[in-house]
Design a protein around this motif. Structure first.
Motif, mmCIF file in Angstrom:
data_model
loop_
_atom_site.group_PDB
_atom_site.id
_atom_site.type_symbol
_atom_site.label_atom_id
_atom_site.label_comp_id
_atom_site.label_asym_id
_atom_site.label_seq_id
_atom_site.Cartn_x
_atom_site.Cartn_y
_atom_site.Cartn_z
ATOM 1 N N GLY A 108 0.836 -1.197 0.000
ATOM 2 C CA GLY A 108 0.000 0.000 0.000
ATOM 3 C C GLY A 108 0.870 1.245 0.000
ATOM 4 N N VAL A 109 0.476 2.242 -0.799
ATOM 5 C CA VAL A 109 1.220 3.507 -0.886
ATOM 6 C C VAL A 109 0.315 4.622 -0.380
ATOM 7 C CG1 VAL A 109 2.526 5.068 -2.384
ATOM 8 C CG2 VAL A 109 2.396 2.622 -2.956
ATOM 9 N N THR A 110 0.778 5.358 0.628
ATOM 10 C CA THR A 110 -0.033 6.456 1.159
ATOM 11 C C THR A 110 0.804 7.718 1.307
ATOM 12 O OG1 THR A 110 -1.757 6.955 2.783
ATOM 13 C CG2 THR A 110 0.293 6.032 3.649
ATOM 14 N N GLY A 111 0.115 8.851 1.494
ATOM 15 C CA GLY A 111 0.754 10.161 1.543
ATOM 16 C C GLY A 111 -0.107 11.128 0.748
ATOM 17 N N THR A 112 0.243 12.405 0.746
ATOM 18 C CA THR A 112 -0.570 13.390 0.016
ATOM 19 C C THR A 112 -0.293 13.318 -1.482
ATOM 20 O OG1 THR A 112 -0.477 14.848 1.944
ATOM 21 C CG2 THR A 112 -1.237 15.816 -0.111
ATOM 22 N N GLY A 114 2.123 11.727 -4.863
ATOM 23 C CA GLY A 114 2.990 10.664 -5.357
ATOM 24 C C GLY A 114 2.409 9.268 -5.317
ATOM 25 N N LYS A 115 1.236 9.103 -4.684
ATOM 26 C CA LYS A 115 0.664 7.747 -4.537
ATOM 27 C C LYS A 115 0.428 7.080 -5.886
ATOM 28 C CE LYS A 115 -3.055 8.962 -2.212
ATOM 29 N NZ LYS A 115 -2.850 10.415 -2.056
ATOM 30 N N THR A 116 -0.220 7.808 -6.802
ATOM 31 C CA THR A 116 -0.568 7.217 -8.102
ATOM 32 C C THR A 116 0.676 6.844 -8.882
ATOM 33 O OG1 THR A 116 -2.595 8.534 -8.188
ATOM 34 C CG2 THR A 116 -1.829 7.613 -10.258
ATOM 35 N N THR A 117 1.642 7.766 -8.911
ATOM 36 C CA THR A 117 2.870 7.509 -9.667
ATOM 37 C C THR A 117 3.591 6.285 -9.117
ATOM 38 O OG1 THR A 117 3.153 9.808 -10.359
ATOM 39 C CG2 THR A 117 5.146 8.458 -10.263
ATOM 40 N N ILE A 118 3.778 6.221 -7.797
ATOM 41 C CA ILE A 118 4.544 5.121 -7.195
ATOM 42 C C ILE A 118 3.836 3.785 -7.399
ATOM 43 C CG2 ILE A 118 5.409 4.175 -5.013
ATOM 44 C CD1 ILE A 118 5.805 7.183 -4.155
ATOM 45 N N GLY A 134 -1.290 -6.917 -9.980
ATOM 46 C CA GLY A 134 -2.506 -6.118 -10.055
ATOM 47 C C GLY A 134 -2.245 -4.718 -9.548
ATOM 48 N N LEU A 135 -3.128 -3.793 -9.910
ATOM 49 C CA LEU A 135 -2.995 -2.388 -9.508
ATOM 50 C C LEU A 135 -4.353 -1.825 -9.123
ATOM 51 C CD1 LEU A 135 -1.353 0.346 -9.395
ATOM 52 C CD2 LEU A 135 -2.031 0.672 -11.785
ATOM 53 N N ILE A 136 -4.397 -1.130 -7.984
ATOM 54 C CA ILE A 136 -5.597 -0.395 -7.571
ATOM 55 C C ILE A 136 -5.161 1.053 -7.402
ATOM 56 C CG2 ILE A 136 -7.394 -0.141 -5.820
ATOM 57 C CD1 ILE A 136 -7.026 -3.118 -5.139
ATOM 58 N N SER A 137 -5.558 1.922 -8.348
ATOM 59 C CA SER A 137 -5.081 3.310 -8.325
ATOM 60 C C SER A 137 -6.165 4.287 -8.747
ATOM 61 C CB SER A 137 -3.862 3.469 -9.246
ATOM 62 O OG SER A 137 -4.275 3.660 -10.585
ATOM 63 N N THR A 138 -5.862 5.566 -8.595
ATOM 64 C CA THR A 138 -6.781 6.638 -8.976
ATOM 65 C C THR A 138 -7.141 6.566 -10.458
ATOM 66 O OG1 THR A 138 -5.786 8.080 -7.315
ATOM 67 C CG2 THR A 138 -7.066 9.158 -9.026
ATOM 68 N N ILE A 139 -6.173 6.183 -11.293
ATOM 69 C CA ILE A 139 -6.374 6.234 -12.742
ATOM 70 C C ILE A 139 -7.052 4.979 -13.275
ATOM 71 C CG2 ILE A 139 -5.212 6.488 -14.977
ATOM 72 C CD1 ILE A 139 -3.032 8.056 -13.586
#
Length: 483
Positions: A108-112, A114-118, A134-139
């Motif tokens: 899991g990647v969190t923070g304000t 860079g999340k989507t990029t990482i 697999g990927l779960i992201s904003t895009i």
């Protein structure tokens, strides 16, 4: 088909009426989606209380209800009382779908910022290394190579478990996911077993929801507090809140950075508009990314790969082949030599980072023209700060609409204008129509100038009064550039 008793395994509950042996077809927390044989979980949300819709769920065929109250009429359906149904939803869903995260390595990647990029780059990197992932992201959501449209930064608990179950079925070994503060606070990631957590940074955002920065920080920290001892926690050593995230974690702690002592260290050797030369663990690599903030993103990707047991000699060549994620510092060039950068920056710090990235590589002979707005029905306090950041590092600024939602666009722009000091106003224009704002910026620019169009990035819509209208910054820029 799973029984109610099976789905409740591991949870504290009280059976008020009915039988635990009922077979459950699906779990729902939206009464409108309930069908015959389903379990309805009544959750109390920000705007709606699911307990008000128990009757509708029964009408639609629910055979079992999970609620926080025992005084509701459920007819022949089973009624189970659980103290916090929102937190329980993820655990119920995990049981229903066979606890898929136990068969995946989930990071899991969190923070304000860079999340989507990482998360997206980790997915691409591990596909490049030969793994199914697999990927779960904003895009986008990805199950292996199969793509699904994304609805939220982090989807609801049911969607998360359903997506992970599909990943297991498709033979995925890894899942990389963005973890938003909303998702942590609302318990959407309950039932997910994480192999690792990555922290990027923490700046001004989502205060419309969390109310205070302390509460926002607390939500992010909760993710690391709950990581198991078998996981790793990777943090940004150059970010003041990085150490705070790790204070109570049981996970193995590691760090990445450019300035401070860190486990994974990077030095930026050269900066250009089309990329950077980096020194990572003693090896020079060329990357297709610009801006110091992207050096941090790439170090988070590299550190994660190392912690997942990969070898630097395999990872670094693949990092040099990675390309920017859609709408993240994405560069377009006109036939007559103007540059446009499209970026999702929608917080003061993200905007500052992107403009810093441009400042690092500009010669000083060109203009930087920034087009920026702020979303409606969201944190209003960041609006003047965003305008202030734009004015500080741009030669000209055009304030415009983003997603006004139910607010009046002119009022949002007026809120932004409050951050512009009197002596700076001569370099600021306000144009409500976003397309006209972008067109004006393109007309003002000459060969070599850089136009930053910030705020929407990958989004292909503009939301006005509850209606999403097609609008894509990149499409608009290309159309204007080619005229």
């Amino acid at each position: 088909m799973k029984t109610l008793e099976y789905i409740l395994n591991g949870l504290e509950y009280e059976l008020i009426s009915g039988s635990l042996s009922k077979a459950i077809a699906q779990i729902q927390f939206d009464s409108r989606k309930v069908q015959a044989g389903d379990l309805f979980v009544a959750t109390t949300g920000t705007h709606v209380d699911g307990h008000d819709f128990i009757g509708k769920a029964i009408e639609n065929g629910a055979v079992a209800i999970v609620a926080e109250r025992d005084d509701v009429a459920v007819g022949d359906a089973a009624l189970v009382k659980i103290d916090n149904t929102a937190a329980a939803l993820g655990l119920l869903a995990a049981n229903f779908y066979g606890n898929p995260s136990q068969n995946l390595k989930v990071v899991g990647v969190t923070g304000t910022n860079g999340k989507t990029t990482i998360a997206s780059l980790l997915y691409k990197l591990f596909i490049g290394l030969g793994y199914n992932a697999g990927l779960i992201s904003t895009i986008k959501y990805y199950v292996g190579e199969q793509e699904f449209p994304s609805s939220h930064t982090t989807p609801d608990a049911l969607q998360i478990q359903a997506l992970m179950a599909r990943m297991v079925e498709a033979g995925c070994e890894y899942c990389f996911m963005e973890v938003s503060s909303h998702a942590i606070h609302q318990g959407r990631i309950a039932g997910v077993q994480f192999q690792g957590g990555v922290f990027t940074n923490l700046t001004h955002d989502h205060l419309d929801y969390h109310k205070t920065f302390a509460e926002y920080l607390k939500a992010k920290k909760k993710f690391f507090d709950e990581l198991p001892a078998t996981a790793f926690a990777l943090t940004n050593a150059d970010e003041k809140n990085g150490r705070v995230m790790l204070q109570n974690t049981k996970a193995q702690t590691k760090s990445y950075g450019l300035r401070s002592l860190a486990d994974f260290k990077c030095k930026v050797l050269e900066k250009h508009l089309d990329g950077m030369l980096l020194l990572i663990d003693g090896q020079e690599i060329w990357t297709h990314f610009s801006g110091i903030f992207n050096a941090y993103n790439l170090m988070a990707v590299y550190g994660t790969a190392m912690l997942l047991g990969e070898q630097a000699d395999k990872v670094l060549p693949l990092i040099s082949e990675l390309r920017p994620v859609a709408g993240r510092f994405e560069i377009l060039r006109s036939p007559d030599g103007k540059y446009a950068i499209v970026d999702y920056a929608h917080t003061p710090d993200a905007l500052k980072n992107v403009l810093n990235g441009i400042s690092e590589i500009r010669t000083g002979n060109e203009q930087v023209i920034t087009v920026v707005g702020a979303g409606g029905d969201r944190d209003k306090t960041k609006r003047p700060v965003m305008a202030k950041e734009a004015v500080l590092q741009s030669d000209k600024v055009i304030l415009t609409s983003d997603n006004p939602r139910t607010e009046v666009p002119e009022q949002i722009i007026a809120d932004m204008e409050a951050g512009v000091e009197a002596h700076q106003r001569k370099k600021v224009l306000s144009i409500v129509n976003r397309k006209e704002a972008i067109r004006t910026a393109c007309m003002m620019a000459v060969c070599g100038d850089i136009i930053l169009v910030a705020g929407k990035g990958h989004e292909d819509y503009q939301e006005i009064n509850g209606v999403k209208h097609h609008f894509d910054d990149k499409e608009v820029i290309r159309e204007i550039f080619n005229q």
